[in-house]
Design a protein around this motif. Structure first.
Motif, PDB file in Angstrom:
ATOM      1  N   SER A   1       0.871  -1.172   0.000  1.00  0.00           N
ATOM      2  CA  SER A   1       0.000   0.000   0.000  1.00  0.00           C
ATOM      3  C   SER A   1       0.903   1.216   0.000  1.00  0.00           C
ATOM      4  CB  SER A   1      -0.914   0.006   1.227  1.00  0.00           C
ATOM      5  OG  SER A   1      -1.752   1.146   1.230  1.00  0.00           O
ATOM      6  N   GLY A   2       0.446   2.292  -0.627  1.00  0.00           N
ATOM      7  CA  GLY A   2       1.297   3.474  -0.615  1.00  0.00           C
ATOM      8  C   GLY A   2       0.772   4.611  -1.444  1.00  0.00           C
ATOM      9  N   PHE A   3       1.574   5.681  -1.450  1.00  0.00           N
ATOM     10  CA  PHE A   3       1.229   6.907  -2.154  1.00  0.00           C
ATOM     11  C   PHE A   3       2.430   7.393  -2.944  1.00  0.00           C
ATOM     12  CE2 PHE A   3      -0.672   6.987   2.159  1.00  0.00           C
ATOM     13  CZ  PHE A   3      -1.996   6.747   1.805  1.00  0.00           C
ATOM     14  N   LEU A   4       2.191   7.768  -4.186  1.00  0.00           N
ATOM     15  CA  LEU A   4       3.181   8.456  -4.997  1.00  0.00           C
ATOM     16  C   LEU A   4       2.734   9.910  -5.069  1.00  0.00           C
ATOM     17  CD1 LEU A   4       5.684   8.351  -6.844  1.00  0.00           C
ATOM     18  CD2 LEU A   4       4.143   7.797  -8.739  1.00  0.00           C
ATOM     19  N   LEU A   5       3.538  10.798  -4.507  1.00  0.00           N
ATOM     20  CA  LEU A   5       3.173  12.206  -4.387  1.00  0.00           C
ATOM     21  C   LEU A   5       4.029  13.040  -5.322  1.00  0.00           C
ATOM     22  CD1 LEU A   5       3.206  12.271  -0.495  1.00  0.00           C
ATOM     23  CD2 LEU A   5       1.223  11.894  -1.949  1.00  0.00           C
ATOM     24  N   GLU A   6       3.398  13.909  -6.083  1.00  0.00           N
ATOM     25  CA  GLU A   6       4.120  14.759  -7.025  1.00  0.00           C
ATOM     26  C   GLU A   6       3.731  16.209  -6.806  1.00  0.00           C
ATOM     27  OE1 GLU A   6       4.923  15.259 -11.842  1.00  0.00           O
ATOM     28  OE2 GLU A   6       3.472  13.784 -11.106  1.00  0.00           O
ATOM     29  N   GLU A   7       4.741  17.043  -6.580  1.00  0.00           N
ATOM     30  CA  GLU A   7       4.490  18.468  -6.379  1.00  0.00           C
ATOM     31  C   GLU A   7       4.218  19.126  -7.725  1.00  0.00           C
ATOM     32  OE1 GLU A   7       6.544  22.260  -4.075  1.00  0.00           O
ATOM     33  OE2 GLU A   7       7.680  20.410  -4.404  1.00  0.00           O
ATOM     34  N   MET A   8       3.070  19.815  -7.800  1.00  0.00           N
ATOM     35  CA  MET A   8       2.651  20.461  -9.045  1.00  0.00           C
ATOM     36  C   MET A   8       3.009  21.953  -9.009  1.00  0.00           C
ATOM     37  SD  MET A   8       1.354  17.722 -10.290  1.00  0.00           S
ATOM     38  CE  MET A   8       0.454  18.214 -11.758  1.00  0.00           C
TER      39      MET A   8
END
Length: 249
Positions: free
Chosen positions: A201-208
């Motif tokens: 389980s997890g999250f891929l976070l991208e700063e926009m």
């Protein structure tokens, strides 16, 4: 660099307000001997190795092995798992669902969702403060790289209380991308109720550029239940929308 990484991790554990991706814990990316599978239209930080079903469903009692596998398995699953059923979509949130039987006994849930949130929400999101059904959330071990966590959850609709023991690991992939993953680990922690398995389980976070964070999430969990997938996906959709509401722009 080492002191900076440790300081960043302490900030996250202490739940201070993290506003920029650059404040998140960073780990140097070391090139592995095996060739990565190249993914179209993404930078090198999202390359991954392929994994067999046997590897993914094999939960280890070794912390380092669990850490080494977790990010690779997460990226592999979120990029390659196909034939999801879309169970909810609006302008802000998309939720996709899939399931399969493991050992012809329990139903393993695969769920993928995506949304955007404000940078100022990232600390609460990554520390799971929005999960109101948590009964106990105890950090058993903390290092500069990972946390070993015991969590138990209250009954949700027709799913009775469940507990999990897992590794939480986080890493800066590139200048604007950050990943947090969790994976169950075999543990001698005393069992108080039915113990589920978080395969990944997890999250891929991208700063926009517009001061938002794009969140791509994937979870593959065995709740140790035998209910039909139709009942499970309805409950998950309701609970997930309710939990994420405070973060969605």
């Amino acid at each position: 660099m080492g002191n900076q990484c440790l300081s960043c991790l302490r900030k996250l554990v202490q739940r201070q307000n993290i506003k920029n991706m650059s404040e998140l814990p960073q780990t140097d990316i070391h090139q592995q001997d095996e060739a990565y599978t190249k993914v179209d239209n993404v930078d090198e930080s999202e390359n991954y190795h392929e994994h067999s079903e046997e590897q993914i469903l094999a939960i280890s009692d070794n912390v380092q092995e669990t850490i080494d596998q977790s990010i690779d398995i997460f990226l592999y699953r979120i990029k390659t798992t196909k034939e999801f059923e879309e169970i909810f979509r609006d302008d802000q949130l998309a939720i996709l669902f899939k399931s399969f039987k493991h050992a012809e006994r329990y139903t393993v849930i695969q769920i993928k969702y995506e949304f955007k949130m404000k940078k100022t929400c990232i600390n609460d999101f990554l520390n799971y403060t929005y999960l109101t059904h948590i009964d106990q959330f105890t950090t058993l071990q903390t290092t500069s790289e990972f946390q070993l966590i015991y969590a138990s959850f209250k009954k949700i609709q027709f799913v009775d209380s469940r507990e999990y023991v897992f590794i939480k690991y986080q890493k800066q992939l590139s200048q604007h991308k950050y990943i947090q993953v969790i994976r169950s680990i075999n543990s001698d922690q005393s069992q108080q109720t039915t113990r589920g398995i978080i395969y990944i389980s997890g999250f891929l976070l991208e700063e926009m550029p517009n001061q938002e964070i794009r969140v791509q999430a994937y979870a593959e969990v065995d709740f140790k239940i035998k209910l039909p997938p139709g009942m499970i996906k309805k409950a998950l959709s309701i609970e997930l929308k309710r939990a994420l509401q405070q973060f969605i722009n």
